[in-house]
Design a protein around this motif. Structure first.
Motif, PDB file in Angstrom:
ATOM      1  N   ARG A  11       0.846  -1.205   0.000  1.00 15.54           N
ATOM      2  CA  ARG A  11       0.000   0.000   0.000  1.00 15.54           C
ATOM      3  C   ARG A  11       0.878   1.250   0.000  1.00 15.54           C
ATOM      4  N   TYR A  12       1.947   1.216   0.801  1.00 13.90           N
ATOM      5  CA  TYR A  12       2.876   2.344   0.801  1.00 13.90           C
ATOM      6  C   TYR A  12       3.464   2.553  -0.592  1.00 13.90           C
ATOM      7  N   ALA A  13       3.808   1.442  -1.258  1.00 15.35           N
ATOM      8  CA  ALA A  13       4.403   1.536  -2.596  1.00 15.35           C
ATOM      9  C   ALA A  13       3.432   2.182  -3.585  1.00 15.35           C
ATOM     10  N   ARG A  14       2.133   1.944  -3.392  1.00 11.85           N
ATOM     11  CA  ARG A  14       1.128   2.536  -4.292  1.00 11.85           C
ATOM     12  C   ARG A  14       0.829   3.985  -3.961  1.00 11.85           C
ATOM     13  N   SER A  15       1.169   4.422  -2.728  1.00  9.32           N
ATOM     14  CA  SER A  15       0.758   5.761  -2.280  1.00  9.32           C
ATOM     15  C   SER A  15       1.901   6.726  -2.018  1.00  9.32           C
ATOM     16  N   ALA A  16       3.134   6.260  -2.030  1.00 17.84           N
ATOM     17  CA  ALA A  16       4.281   7.118  -1.703  1.00 17.84           C
ATOM     18  C   ALA A  16       4.399   8.282  -2.680  1.00 17.84           C
ATOM     19  N   ASP A  17       4.869   9.405  -2.171  1.00 16.00           N
ATOM     20  CA  ASP A  17       5.116  10.599  -2.981  1.00 16.00           C
ATOM     21  C   ASP A  17       6.362  10.340  -3.837  1.00 16.00           C
ATOM     22  N   LEU A  18       6.145  10.099  -5.122  1.00 17.42           N
ATOM     23  CA  LEU A  18       7.260   9.698  -5.985  1.00 17.42           C
ATOM     24  C   LEU A  18       8.293  10.804  -6.154  1.00 17.42           C
ATOM     25  N   ASP A  19       7.844  12.033  -6.283  1.00 15.62           N
ATOM     26  CA  ASP A  19       8.790  13.143  -6.479  1.00 15.62           C
ATOM     27  C   ASP A  19       9.750  13.239  -5.296  1.00 15.62           C
TER      28      ASP A  19
END
Length: 326
Positions: free
Chosen positions: A296-304
């Motif tokens: 879930r973290y991987a789907r929601s983390a702030d990529l920038d």
């Protein structure tokens, strides 16, 4: 419940109870027995020599193997492998133990086997068994591939998906500079996390994420890929309890010329730092079965922010031609 396929047992029904899971385990044992029988490996099941319980045995030519078959809710711990190894140690010299797990293995479980004086186990995980069931490889050939890797590198676990991916590249005579990337992580759970994260990017290069089976197994798998396939490789490394051992692993990977993403925490903690407070609090109300929270973290983390804070990760993304889909 009548079935002869592993894939039919992967998703428990909503009505699944303890009895259903017990029956699934027995079905799994019967499916393995059928696989071995079809390839004329003379399987024997549920043996109890001197009160000791062994799930079964089989033979290939004049070599003999003990087997253990498990399908649990959680990954197989080191204690289960130690227990099985003890049974194998007490048998005829040259006997090999084969552990079949649809639950995969905890990272420390595979590494724990490397501290012993004698390696006499090879390990099959979920994806290995699904590849065999689908007809991608025979059980005999799968055992050969794993035994050869164990003999060459002293490692009990070799993911068959690595073998297939790189054999296909070799067969198509793909030049090194155009080869897909292999991204190595420590465990099956980590592979699912990184695969989830990378699906948030567009890439102009193909890549696969592979589990090495443990922290100490990463360097050997990387060396195998470099020597055998001249592969392009990126590696995620999380902290090892012994700093000296970790530095030796890093040094070996650097000597191989690989692209490393060295983290100061596990993947869940790393990605969790880049999830908003609101999302984080909402997720805390959900279950964390089999590493779901990290995915879930991987789907929601702030990529920038994830990219800007982690130069080595950013460099790896650049090399595989990855751009955020957002």
């Amino acid at each position: 419940m009548e079935t002869t396929r592993i894939k039919d047992l992967l998703e428990p029904p909503e009505s699944a109870n303890n009895l259903w899971y017990q029956q699934r385990g027995r079905h799994f044992e019967r499916i393995l027995n059928d696989m071995l029988s079809k390839e004329e490996m003379a399987p024997r099941t549920s043996m109890r020599p001197s009160g000791e319980e062994i799930d079964g045995s089989f033979s290939i030519d004049h070599s003999f193997y003990l087997l253990e078959a498990k399908w649990h809710a959680k990954t197989i711990p080191a204690s289960a492998l130690y227990s099985f190894k003890g049974k194998v140690d007490g048998k005829l010299i040259g006997t090999i133990g084969v552990f079949f797990s649809m639950s995969d293995y905890s990272t420390d479980a595979v590494d724990a086997l490397l501290s012993g004086k004698e390696l006499n186990l090879i390990l099959f995980g979920r994806q290995d068994l699904l590849l065999i069931e689908s007809g991608e490889i025979t059980m005999r050939d799968a055992i050969y591939v794993k035994l050869r890797y164990a003999a060459d590198y002293g490692q009990p676990f070799y993911p068959l998906e690595v073998y297939f991916s790189n054999e296909k590249q070799t067969n198509h005579n793909i030049q090194t500079q155009n080869k897909p990337w292999s991204i190595l992580v420590e465990s099956e759970a980590d592979a699912r996390i990184i695969d989830t994260l990378f699906k948030r990017f567009h890439t102009n290069t193909n890549f696969d994420v592979f589990p090495a089976g443990g922290q100490l197994a990463v360097a050997q798998l990387a060396e195998h890929l470099v020597k055998t396939y001249a592969a392009n490789i990126g590696v995620f490394i999380t902290p090892i309890s012994d700093p000296d051992v970790q530095q030796k692993v890093i040094n070996k990977l650097e000597d191989l010329g690989l692209d490393l993403v060295v983290l100061n925490c596990d993947l869940e903690s790393w990605l969790g730092k880049y999830v908003s407070v609101e999302v984080y609090n909402a997720m805390m109300m959900l279950s964390d079965y089999n590493g779901k929270m990290a995915r879930r973290y991987a789907r929601s983390a702030d990529l920038d922010k994830l990219i800007s804070d982690n130069p080595s990760f950013s460099e790896l993304l650049t090399k595989i031609g990855a751009q955020s889909k957002a």
